[in-house]
Enzyme design. Structure first.
Site, PDB file in Angstrom:
ATOM      1  N   GLY A 196       0.835  -1.203   0.000  1.00 41.92           N
ATOM      2  CA  GLY A 196       0.000   0.000   0.000  1.00 41.92           C
ATOM      3  C   GLY A 196       0.863   1.243   0.000  1.00 41.92           C
ATOM      4  CG  ASN A 197      -0.109   4.660  -1.484  1.00 41.44           C
ATOM      5  OD1 ASN A 197      -0.836   5.485  -0.947  1.00 41.44           O
ATOM      6  ND2 ASN A 197      -0.457   4.028  -2.608  1.00 41.44           N
ATOM      7  CE1 TYR A 198       3.770   5.071   5.687  1.00 44.86           C
ATOM      8  CE2 TYR A 198       5.265   5.937   4.031  1.00 44.86           C
ATOM      9  CZ  TYR A 198       5.033   5.151   5.144  1.00 44.86           C
ATOM     10  OH  TYR A 198       6.060   4.459   5.710  1.00 44.86           O
TER      11      TYR A 198
END
Ligand code: C5P
Length: 401
Positions: A209-211
């Site tokens: 995923g990412n932030y």
């Protein structure tokens, strides 16, 4: 003309700037608005209910019920009646209560039950205004979608000079007028927005995923909806919820799911805003059991490219459709952003940089530069994401007209 026939509920709290609210009410009436006034008990010490009742041509409400005949003053029906709730002046005390859900007078219960947009004009002494507690409360109210009419710099009742003066009556009335003018500029338009991160499954318990928090995309969705658009929000996994009833959310998880939902909804969209942080790669194989830790050695996961949603939508863009993309770059920012705008066939691209302080993934603020497809550059100041959304939507409206 935008205030004609509008129902404005004015909430007056107990600060010296309350004397100026008489002018605001008179101007609202002159512009054709209907005005009702609710006062906090302390506000009566600063300006008389008789003055405000005379100017608003309505009885003033202070108590939960009329002490003479027991008649109930319903905060719920006030909230439903109002097209806008203006709280001016808003003292540090009332701001603190609003930010924390405290409802110990009719003005505050009306705030909590208001369905309409709320406009808050803080007014206090400079040191109170600058206090981190007050600033934090103001930011809390702003990020919850309240419109803050910023205090001004200048002479204060205490004799000191600094920031804390309530905005001038003309500024407050202009603010409301402008709000009602701009609320209709996307009526009849369908806007599709992608927002948030994507999760690419590795196995049943892990993902890539990412932030991304989705805050920018959700702020854009609220802004477009409040200006009359029908909004389709294709959202990756975030902890936010859309508020405006004109927003239809389609929740997705992976880049492929986001691609499918975006393609399906793009056909009828007038505007497409690609704000999501879509994974560029996804595991080639999604393992159907939890991958065990090997005793020795490294492990690797084969990744394959995902589909570029913006690029696909750009290829099939119809005449009259407007496409907006985002670029987050760490180096060669401007060149990369302009190049991306052309490659994806966007009408303009919003560049934000990780180099700027307070413009991180989970932040409530952002500092952006818009590049039109011909390379024209429009820089903006550091602002709350709700305000950045206004700037971006203003740019969209300009391009549509
Ligand atoms: O990832 P990249 O920097 O290329 O993203 C730029 C723009 O393209 C953003 O607007 C993003 O939402 C969009 N994008 C997309 N689908 C992808 C990758 C990026 O729509 N797979």
């Amino acid at each position: 003309m935008s205030l004609a026939g509008k129902h404005i509920l004015v909430g007056v709290t107990g600060g010296i700037a309350a004397y100026k609210i008489a002018i605001v009410i008179r101007e609202l009436k002159k512009k054709g608005a209907e005005v009702k006034v609710v006062m906090s008990p302390m506000a009566k010490q600063f300006i008389t209910p008789l003055t405000l009742a005379t100017l608003s041509q309505n009885p003033i409400l202070v108590d939960f019920f009329n002490p003479e005949n027991g008649e109930w003053n319903s905060h719920v029906s006030l909230g439903i009646w109002a097209d806008a709730y203006l709280i001016a002046p808003a003292t540090a005390n009332s701001i603190g209560k609003m930010a924390n859900g405290i409802a110990d007078n009719l003005l505050l219960t009306s705030y909590l039950s208001a369905k309409c947009p709320v406009f808050i004009a803080p007014a206090m002494d400079l040191d109170m205004y600058a206090h981190p507690a007050v600033q934090q409360n103001i930011e809390t109210l702003r990020t919850r979608g309240n419109h803050i009419i910023d205090a001004e710099d200048g002479f204060l009742a205490s004799g000191l000079v600094g920031k804390g003066r309530m905005a001038e009556p003309a500024t407050i009335v202009d603010f409301l007028e402008h709000y009602f003018e701009s609320t209709n500029d996307l009526v009849g338009k369908k806007v599709m927005i992608t927002a948030g991160p994507t999760y690419e499954k590795i196995d049943p318990v892990r993902f890539i995923g990412n932030y991304s928090s989705g805050k920018m995309g959700y702020a854009l969705a609220e802004e477009c909806a409040s200006r009359g658009a029908e909004v389709i929000l294709v959202s990756g996994p975030v902890s936010l919820k859309p508020i405006h009833p004109n927003i239809k959310r389609i929740s997705v998880e992976s880049a492929q799911e986001m691609f499918d939902a975006a393609m399906e909804n793009s056909l009828t969209a007038d505007v497409e805003i690609l704000c999501a942080a879509v994974a560029d790669y996804t595991p080639a194989v999604k393992v159907d059991h939890k991958i065990k830790r090997e005793k020795t050695g490294a492990m690797s996961i084969d990744l394959i490219p995902t589909k570029d949603i913006a690029a696909h939508l750009g290829q099939q863009k119809k005449k009259g459709q407007l496409m907006v993309g985002f670029a987050l770059e760490t180096d060669n920012e401007e060149v990369n952003a302009v190049d991306k705008c052309a490659r994806k066939n966007l009408d303009f691209i919003v560049m934000n940089s990780l180099k700027n302080k307070n413009t991180c993934f989970q932040c409530d603020t952002n500092m952006v530069t818009i590049f039109d497809k011909d390379g024209t550059k429009h820089p903006y100041d550091l602002k709350p994401k709700t305000e950045v959304a206004k700037d971006i939507v203003n740019h969209i409206v300009e391009k549509l007209s």
